[in-house]
Motif scaffolding. Structure first.
Motif, PDB file in Angstrom:
ATOM      1  N   THR A   4      -4.950  -1.064  -1.519  1.00  0.00           N
ATOM      2  CA  THR A   4      -5.228   0.124  -2.099  1.00  0.00           C
ATOM      3  C   THR A   4      -5.865   0.233  -3.451  1.00  0.00           C
ATOM      4  O   THR A   4      -5.400  -0.730  -4.071  1.00  0.00           O
ATOM      5  N   THR A   5      -6.752   1.134  -3.854  1.00  0.00           N
ATOM      6  CA  THR A   5      -7.138   1.341  -5.257  1.00  0.00           C
ATOM      7  C   THR A   5      -5.884   2.185  -5.767  1.00  0.00           C
ATOM      8  O   THR A   5      -5.071   2.763  -5.210  1.00  0.00           O
ATOM      9  N   ALA A   6      -5.947   2.482  -7.075  1.00  0.00           N
ATOM     10  CA  ALA A   6      -5.166   3.112  -7.864  1.00  0.00           C
ATOM     11  C   ALA A   6      -5.154   4.452  -7.477  1.00  0.00           C
ATOM     12  O   ALA A   6      -4.005   5.354  -7.371  1.00  0.00           O
ATOM     13  N   GLU A   7      -5.899   5.157  -7.075  1.00  0.00           N
ATOM     14  CA  GLU A   7      -6.319   6.456  -6.196  1.00  0.00           C
ATOM     15  C   GLU A   7      -5.710   6.531  -4.933  1.00  0.00           C
ATOM     16  O   GLU A   7      -5.745   7.585  -4.406  1.00  0.00           O
ATOM     17  N   GLY A   8      -5.376   5.425  -4.403  1.00  0.00           N
ATOM     18  CA  GLY A   8      -4.912   5.472  -3.022  1.00  0.00           C
ATOM     19  C   GLY A   8      -5.855   5.366  -1.866  1.00  0.00           C
ATOM     20  O   GLY A   8      -5.675   5.737  -0.787  1.00  0.00           O
ATOM     21  N   VAL A   9      -7.025   4.725  -2.273  1.00  0.00           N
ATOM     22  CA  VAL A   9      -8.117   4.571  -1.400  1.00  0.00           C
ATOM     23  C   VAL A   9      -7.868   3.253  -0.611  1.00  0.00           C
ATOM     24  O   VAL A   9      -7.482   2.018  -1.383  1.00  0.00           O
ATOM     25  N   ILE A  10      -7.874   3.233   0.725  1.00  0.00           N
ATOM     26  CA  ILE A  10      -7.392   1.913   1.542  1.00  0.00           C
ATOM     27  C   ILE A  10      -8.804   1.130   1.675  1.00  0.00           C
ATOM     28  O   ILE A  10      -9.905   1.616   2.045  1.00  0.00           O
ATOM     29  N   ILE A  11      -8.913   0.022   0.797  1.00  0.00           N
ATOM     30  CA  ILE A  11      -9.849  -0.914   0.818  1.00  0.00           C
ATOM     31  C   ILE A  11      -9.808  -2.057   1.645  1.00  0.00           C
ATOM     32  O   ILE A  11     -10.848  -2.715   1.997  1.00  0.00           O
ATOM     33  N   ALA A  12      -8.763  -2.518   2.154  1.00  0.00           N
ATOM     34  CA  ALA A  12      -8.735  -3.719   3.073  1.00  0.00           C
ATOM     35  C   ALA A  12      -7.147  -3.342   3.854  1.00  0.00           C
ATOM     36  O   ALA A  12      -6.497  -2.815   3.423  1.00  0.00           O
ATOM     37  N   TYR A  13      -7.271  -4.354   4.977  1.00  0.00           N
ATOM     38  CA  TYR A  13      -6.007  -4.189   5.763  1.00  0.00           C
ATOM     39  C   TYR A  13      -6.121  -5.717   6.444  1.00  0.00           C
ATOM     40  O   TYR A  13      -7.114  -6.310   6.566  1.00  0.00           O
ATOM     41  N   LYS A  14      -4.822  -5.873   6.834  1.00  0.00           N
ATOM     42  CA  LYS A  14      -4.517  -7.060   7.763  1.00  0.00           C
ATOM     43  C   LYS A  14      -3.446  -6.425   8.751  1.00  0.00           C
ATOM     44  O   LYS A  14      -2.317  -6.117   8.264  1.00  0.00           O
ATOM     45  N   ALA A  15      -3.706  -6.667  10.000  1.00  0.00           N
ATOM     46  CA  ALA A  15      -2.671  -6.310  10.990  1.00  0.00           C
ATOM     47  C   ALA A  15      -2.468  -7.366  12.127  1.00  0.00           C
ATOM     48  O   ALA A  15      -3.769  -7.771  12.575  1.00  0.00           O
ATOM     49  N   ARG A  31     -11.014   5.477   2.561  1.00  0.00           N
ATOM     50  CA  ARG A  31     -10.369   6.779   2.624  1.00  0.00           C
ATOM     51  C   ARG A  31      -9.180   6.902   1.920  1.00  0.00           C
ATOM     52  O   ARG A  31      -8.228   5.864   2.016  1.00  0.00           O
ATOM     53  N   ARG A  32      -8.860   8.053   1.331  1.00  0.00           N
ATOM     54  CA  ARG A  32      -7.565   8.002   0.647  1.00  0.00           C
ATOM     55  C   ARG A  32      -6.439   8.203   1.703  1.00  0.00           C
ATOM     56  O   ARG A  32      -6.590   8.927   2.618  1.00  0.00           O
ATOM     57  N   ILE A  33      -5.140   7.643   1.398  1.00  0.00           N
ATOM     58  CA  ILE A  33      -3.981   7.794   2.204  1.00  0.00           C
ATOM     59  C   ILE A  33      -3.759   9.119   2.468  1.00  0.00           C
ATOM     60  O   ILE A  33      -3.407   9.485   3.820  1.00  0.00           O
ATOM     61  N   ASP A  34      -3.992  10.099   1.882  1.00  0.00           N
ATOM     62  CA  ASP A  34      -3.688  11.650   2.192  1.00  0.00           C
ATOM     63  C   ASP A  34      -4.697  12.141   3.061  1.00  0.00           C
ATOM     64  O   ASP A  34      -4.574  13.215   3.550  1.00  0.00           O
ATOM     65  N   GLU A  35      -5.901  11.515   3.243  1.00  0.00           N
ATOM     66  CA  GLU A  35      -6.704  11.765   4.149  1.00  0.00           C
ATOM     67  C   GLU A  35      -6.607  11.418   5.641  1.00  0.00           C
ATOM     68  O   GLU A  35      -7.230  11.513   6.557  1.00  0.00           O
ATOM     69  N   VAL A  36      -5.722  10.584   5.729  1.00  0.00           N
ATOM     70  CA  VAL A  36      -5.393   9.684   7.034  1.00  0.00           C
ATOM     71  C   VAL A  36      -3.909   9.808   7.583  1.00  0.00           C
ATOM     72  O   VAL A  36      -3.978  10.012   8.802  1.00  0.00           O
ATOM     73  N   HIS A  40       3.690  14.784   4.599  1.00  0.00           N
ATOM     74  CA  HIS A  40       4.879  14.309   4.498  1.00  0.00           C
ATOM     75  C   HIS A  40       5.275  12.870   4.026  1.00  0.00           C
ATOM     76  O   HIS A  40       6.027  12.370   3.790  1.00  0.00           O
ATOM     77  N   ALA A  41       4.288  12.121   4.843  1.00  0.00           N
ATOM     78  CA  ALA A  41       4.266  10.646   4.702  1.00  0.00           C
ATOM     79  C   ALA A  41       3.382  10.398   3.460  1.00  0.00           C
ATOM     80  O   ALA A  41       3.860   9.431   2.504  1.00  0.00           O
ATOM     81  N   ALA A  42       2.269  10.818   3.067  1.00  0.00           N
ATOM     82  CA  ALA A  42       1.264  10.436   2.217  1.00  0.00           C
ATOM     83  C   ALA A  42       1.858  10.584   0.907  1.00  0.00           C
ATOM     84  O   ALA A  42       1.629   9.932  -0.207  1.00  0.00           O
ATOM     85  N   GLY A  43       2.399  11.681   0.649  1.00  0.00           N
ATOM     86  CA  GLY A  43       2.932  12.172  -0.677  1.00  0.00           C
ATOM     87  C   GLY A  43       3.915  11.139  -1.317  1.00  0.00           C
ATOM     88  O   GLY A  43       3.711  10.728  -2.320  1.00  0.00           O
ATOM     89  N   PRO A  44       5.063  10.968  -0.664  1.00  0.00           N
ATOM     90  CA  PRO A  44       5.842   9.778  -1.140  1.00  0.00           C
ATOM     91  C   PRO A  44       5.377   8.401  -1.400  1.00  0.00           C
ATOM     92  O   PRO A  44       5.563   7.881  -2.310  1.00  0.00           O
ATOM     93  N   ILE A  45       4.298   7.967  -0.435  1.00  0.00           N
ATOM     94  CA  ILE A  45       3.621   6.897  -0.571  1.00  0.00           C
ATOM     95  C   ILE A  45       2.656   6.800  -1.828  1.00  0.00           C
ATOM     96  O   ILE A  45       2.613   5.865  -2.732  1.00  0.00           O
ATOM     97  N   ILE A  46       2.148   7.865  -2.126  1.00  0.00           N
ATOM     98  CA  ILE A  46       1.390   7.889  -3.304  1.00  0.00           C
ATOM     99  C   ILE A  46       1.841   7.912  -4.747  1.00  0.00           C
ATOM    100  O   ILE A  46       1.649   7.363  -5.338  1.00  0.00           O
ATOM    101  N   GLU A  47       3.017   8.475  -4.550  1.00  0.00           N
ATOM    102  CA  GLU A  47       4.192   8.682  -5.754  1.00  0.00           C
ATOM    103  C   GLU A  47       4.555   7.239  -5.982  1.00  0.00           C
ATOM    104  O   GLU A  47       4.448   6.827  -7.212  1.00  0.00           O
TER     105      GLU A  47
END
Length: 181
Positions: A4-15, A31-36, A40-47
């Protein structure tokens, strides 16, 4: 694993499998984590993303997501990558969480059962240290003038008047796994 970026935008993944993802990649990439995921989950992750960038140290956060109508527990370990990106390693910890909850419930039932018994009962470890006792046992101790600070002490430290025969009886119970008759 997500970058992710510092703003919480997901730019790549590996699953291992895209089927294991909360939503398909086209719904979360760029997209930002809080848009996905839910707030209740996005807030603590962004913190924790911000904390990782600020401190330069790994951060861990646990959260719950409902997938297929089933609440699942996840852990995210977040580490900074450079000054403006982060890596989040996600793992499903549902089995461990459920096992811990079942253990807590079992321990609570055990304690409730022990406390409901009128007879003085105690549990000792193999060193004969008291690890658990019911109220009847504590009350009996008070009648004998013994303080309630007995957890962690050996049965002989708490009750020095016990005969050596008692130590032999405990040894027999530990050796055989059977109660005395």
């Amino acid at each position: 694993m997500f970058r992710t970026t510092a703003e919480g935008v997901i730019i790549a993944y590996k699953a291992a499998r895209d089927d294991d993802l909360y939503v398909p990649p086209e719904l979360f990439l760029n997209r930002r984590i809080d848009e996905v995921i839910p707030p209740h989950a996005a807030g603590p992750i962004i913190e924790k993303l911000a904390a990782a960038l600020r401190s330069g140290e790994a951060q861990t956060v646990e959260y719950i997501l409902e997938i297929g109508g089933v609440p699942l527990n996840f852990e995210a370990r977040i580490v900074p990558v450079g000054e403006s990106q982060l890596l989040a390693i996600i793992r499903d910890i549902t089995p461990q969480t459920r096992s811990l909850e079942m253990l807590r419930e079992s321990e609570e039932q055990y304690r409730t059962t022990l406390e409901s018994m009128a007879d003085p009962l105690h549990v000792v470890d193999s060193d004969l240290r008291i690890v658990l006792m019911n109220e009847a046992f504590r009350s009996w101790g008070r009648e004998l003038g013994i303080t309630e600070d007995t957890i962690g002490k050996t049965i002989f430290e708490v009750y020095p008047f016990l005969s050596p025969k008692v130590r032999d009886e405990y040894a027999e119970v530990f050796a055989t796994g059977r109660t005395l008759t």
